[in-house]
Design an enzyme around this catalytic site. Structure first.
Site, PDB file in Angstrom:
ATOM      1  N   LEU A 183       1.915  -6.869   7.576  1.00 33.54           N
ATOM      2  CA  LEU A 183       3.217  -7.098   8.191  1.00 33.54           C
ATOM      3  C   LEU A 183       3.254  -6.505   9.602  1.00 33.54           C
ATOM      4  O   LEU A 183       2.825  -5.383   9.819  1.00 33.54           O
ATOM      5  CB  LEU A 183       4.277  -6.410   7.314  1.00 33.54           C
ATOM      6  CG  LEU A 183       5.711  -6.877   7.482  1.00 33.54           C
ATOM      7  CD1 LEU A 183       5.847  -8.327   7.072  1.00 33.54           C
ATOM      8  CD2 LEU A 183       6.621  -5.983   6.668  1.00 33.54           C
ATOM      9  N   ASP A 184       3.782  -7.248  10.567  1.00 30.98           N
ATOM     10  CA  ASP A 184       3.986  -6.759  11.936  1.00 30.98           C
ATOM     11  C   ASP A 184       2.687  -6.432  12.665  1.00 30.98           C
ATOM     12  O   ASP A 184       2.697  -5.796  13.714  1.00 30.98           O
ATOM     13  CB  ASP A 184       4.877  -5.497  11.977  1.00 30.98           C
ATOM     14  CG  ASP A 184       6.237  -5.723  11.366  1.00 30.98           C
ATOM     15  OD1 ASP A 184       6.648  -6.892  11.255  1.00 30.98           O
ATOM     16  OD2 ASP A 184       6.899  -4.735  11.017  1.00 30.98           O
ATOM     17  N   GLN A 185       1.539  -6.837  12.087  1.00 29.26           N
ATOM     18  CA  GLN A 185       0.265  -6.454  12.695  1.00 29.26           C
ATOM     19  C   GLN A 185      -0.494  -7.635  13.288  1.00 29.26           C
ATOM     20  O   GLN A 185      -1.575  -7.468  13.830  1.00 29.26           O
ATOM     21  CB  GLN A 185      -0.634  -5.774  11.644  1.00 29.26           C
ATOM     22  CG  GLN A 185      -0.060  -4.500  11.072  1.00 29.26           C
ATOM     23  CD  GLN A 185       0.101  -3.423  12.115  1.00 29.26           C
ATOM     24  OE1 GLN A 185      -0.737  -3.274  12.983  1.00 29.26           O
ATOM     25  NE2 GLN A 185       1.201  -2.690  12.068  1.00 29.26           N
TER      26      GLN A 185
END
Lengths: 302, 302, 302, 302
Positions: free
Chosen positions: B245-247
């Site tokens: 996530l978010d990476q």
């Protein structure tokens, strides 16, 4: 410490980028089929390794622009042989072309008037190795910057306009530039209008910084004009000097937001930072052979 | 007016750009001598006119990336023949390559939750012809957006997560996407975490918008975090969704200045504009085949 | 030219702004009814002319902040009498208050390490009169900047950390600062971690520049981190130093867009401009008594 | 669905901000001693709690501007009594003053032509509760936007200019605005020049968006002009309409960077986002009573 003294030891200019020796071909011609392949093929057949290609097609005017940077190591031709040999391609497409050798340290002359900020900024960038160039001299119609130039180790020349004879003063500038083999004149807030002759002598080789977001606020005192008009954004514009003042091809622009709280003096102070940054950006782009001029517009492979 | 009704007549989508039919080759391989010439030669021999070339050499990792856009008119090969024929080049350099046909109208599926701003913005851009794509469907875990989709003439599907069975809901999304032949899923502030399976099914084909300037403020409530930390700049980040996530690889980011006067609610409101703009920018870049992924980074030929 | 030589004559520092002598009251307390009127009335009864009022109510925490700048000419009280007399107001509202006299030229100490850009920028701004302050000294754990300080006419002290004894070196810094009556320490890319003792000695009187958009990329080598993460925006952050490294209240931030073309070295070079600008902005705001600290956040009346 | 139909249920406009009922006094007069205290004292004696004060002294013209927002709860006067009672202060200082009640939902009329982007953006912001106003009607010299207005639940009026009789069409606009009690006319890319009469009828109550960074590129086709001039920055300007086209006081401006790659069409598309954002910002500032006009300039307490 006087002008011409040896460099202080604080900074070590890093003029020469480590790494590969490269040349840059700057090309423009009418857009047609096969240009990219012809250029790539010409270089490949002579063993050039292409490091970077940028190109642009101006569909509006039907023009093609290209910047090709290639390694000189392994290339069959010496720099002076490139353009003659390249005529097999350039003649076919009716190209204007120019060979630049960014590995060579360009020689710059800087003209300044009273204000120090753009000059100091350029000198500091040069000293920290950020400008891939030699600053051959600084000349000014005022004598304010002798100490600063001495500190930074750059020859300073005070060239006042005597008895209104601007032609005589410009002749001195040209003599200095010729002697130093200067390829670029930078007007670091130089408040004198250059003659058409001087401008014509250095086509697209004189960069000026104007303290507004051209074409807004041409002419004198742009920050005063901006204040009067109540704008919420101010800017600065670096452009090649042409015979028409403030009308030359724009290389770089940047902006800063302002409010009603900003007095004219505040705009001037904010503008100083903009001017120094935008001028430095334009000089760097020019030195890296990343600017092509096309009429009164530029193609900037930033 | 219900979902599926005919389009109102106000807007005329301009999906298909007038002008030349072009194809895009996206290439990457280890950097070596002769790539540019080999590619240009391959295309020239088959009569392709190269419209635009962008390339990038990552000296850090020794990698080469190229985007070549060429006209299909006058080209000897049909689109499906290009990659097989190109193996004479791609095998030699160990290239990964992809052929994209931006002239084809890509089909997009949009996933949204409660918040309307990114969804409405995408729909309005699509309707004014700015997105070169068809929005095949909008699906949401809430039922808020049925009317908006009806107005814009896009099928809307309410796909709630029932009894916590996210796998079942994701299966419905996949079924929709498969049926519609979707090439891109856009998460328009879709507040559900996607499973690894779903993400793996659409590698670099899912674009998410995160409401912070990643990597700052990962996770939940980034505007609250930004407020607490007292930052003077907020941002938004559009990235490809990955299992982490978010990476995922960042495609586009933008920022807005804030002050102590901005409450959390103000940051949220300012952020809405940022999110919509940055997401639209990323979607446009993806649709124009201007984004290459390289590990967790992107090359964006903007 | 050695440290301590007389100033060259090129620049004339303009420390003292022409015009009115003013004082600034910085106030904070719980938000309640009647504060504005009570403060205005206190000043009016003593003949003060209020030049500028800024205030902020933090509805989230129920706090009130005010900055009142008033003319000292015509005011009944001497500066040292103001706070005692003002207790009739400050006690009533439980205010924290501070009196600042921006007409006084603040004395600044600058700490630097190897990198010159922030230091040179501060010195140039000081010399052109932009910083309303005296730079009392520059100290560094390296000896690089002696010549630059000499040129700008500022005492330079080489204070290396000997045998790892940082406490001894910090004692030298404190001695210098005490002797010079310094009110503000500026860390101009000073690469040493300050001890808790030193930080506690100068609460909200030490300004640091961090070369990232905090809280992104805390710690070492933020540009390398930014490069690895593939961000499209980099930034710089000026903040008050606190015992927690990189965690202090943020005064100013700014950003620059970057692309895949920017190498780590390019990010570092772009960052230099950001760092110098953001640090200068924070120092100016502090000197103008426009920053109030509130927990880990700031109110900046910019 | 036809014009005037009930609102779809998707959005719930949040016109009325929860919380305190407040009034705003906007003041301007010649700068002199004691104004701040007199105003604060007037309000305090009547039990007003001051929520926010912004003030500005224009030292250039010797003028003072103030915005005072105070709570109506606990205040001794009814809104209609405020200005008469305040004459004890305003007469003394020769103030121009205005009372605004931001708690009242302002009524807005929107004029549009063919282009939808600014109109859709305003309608979407209104529907998501971001604009603290009622959009009383949309009128256009074209009939394009009937469906969009129907969807958003706003009455739409097609007011074509018949037989070149602009006076007759303007009379219809005025009739609509009068009937609806409109306090603000927003020109959302309305491509008709307003008559002096119409402009004079709504002094500083008509907000226009111009698609350039005024004063650059006044007049028609500014993006074409910008393209021809080769600028690297484009912008948009929201200003109050005055009899002189493109010359009114500027409320908000913003910019976007462009390059040689951007065609005129690209500038137009980039500009759409700018125009919508800048117009929305100006409308929000006006509605919050944060804009004072001073000659041809504005004080914007942003």
């Amino acid at each position: 410490m006087t002008t011409g003294d040896p460099l202080p030891t604080t900074f070590v200019p890093r003029h020469v980028r480590p790494g590969r020796r490269t040349a840059v071909l700057l090309l423009s011609c009418e857009d047609t089929r096969g240009i990219v392949a012809a250029v790539a093929d010409f270089l490949a057949r002579r063993g050039a390794n292409i490091v970077e290609v940028d190109q642009h097609t101006d569909h509006h005017d039907g023009l093609f622009f290209q910047r090709v940077e290639f390694e000189l190591d392994g290339f069959d031709l010496e720099p002076e042989q490139v353009l003659p040999a390249f005529r097999e391609v350039s003649d076919r497409f009716g190209m204007e072309c120019e060979l630049r050798l960014p590995e060579n340290v360009a020689r710059i002359g800087v003209l300044a008037s009273r204000q120090p900020h753009c000059l100091l900024d350029l000198l500091a960038r040069w000293r920290t190795g950020e400008l891939h160039a030699d600053i051959a001299f600084v000349a000014s119609n005022h004598d304010d910057h002798a100490d600063a130039c001495a500190f930074f180790g750059v020859p300073f020349h005070h060239l006042p306009v005597v008895d209104g004879d601007k032609a005589a003063q410009e002749a001195q500038i040209v003599a200095l530039a010729d002697e130093a083999g200067v390829e670029l004149l930078v007007l670091a807030r130089y408040m004198q209008v250059l003659s058409e002759d001087l401008v014509a002598r250095y086509p697209h080789q004189i960069i000026n910084i104007h303290h507004s977001l051209l074409p807004a606020f041409v002419g004198a005192k742009p920050y005063h004009q901006a204040y009067e008009r109540g704008v919420k954004v101010i800017g600065a514009t670096a452009h090649y000097a042409t015979a028409d003042l403030d009308q030359g091809p724009i290389i770089a622009q940047d902006v800063s937001r302002v409010t009603h709280r900003d007095s004219v003096e505040d705009l001037v102070a904010r503008g100083r930072d903009l001017e120094a940054l935008v001028l430095a950006r334009a000089v760097r782009l020019h030195l890296a052979a990343k600017v092509l001029v096309h009429g009164n517009r530029t193609v900037v492979f930033g």
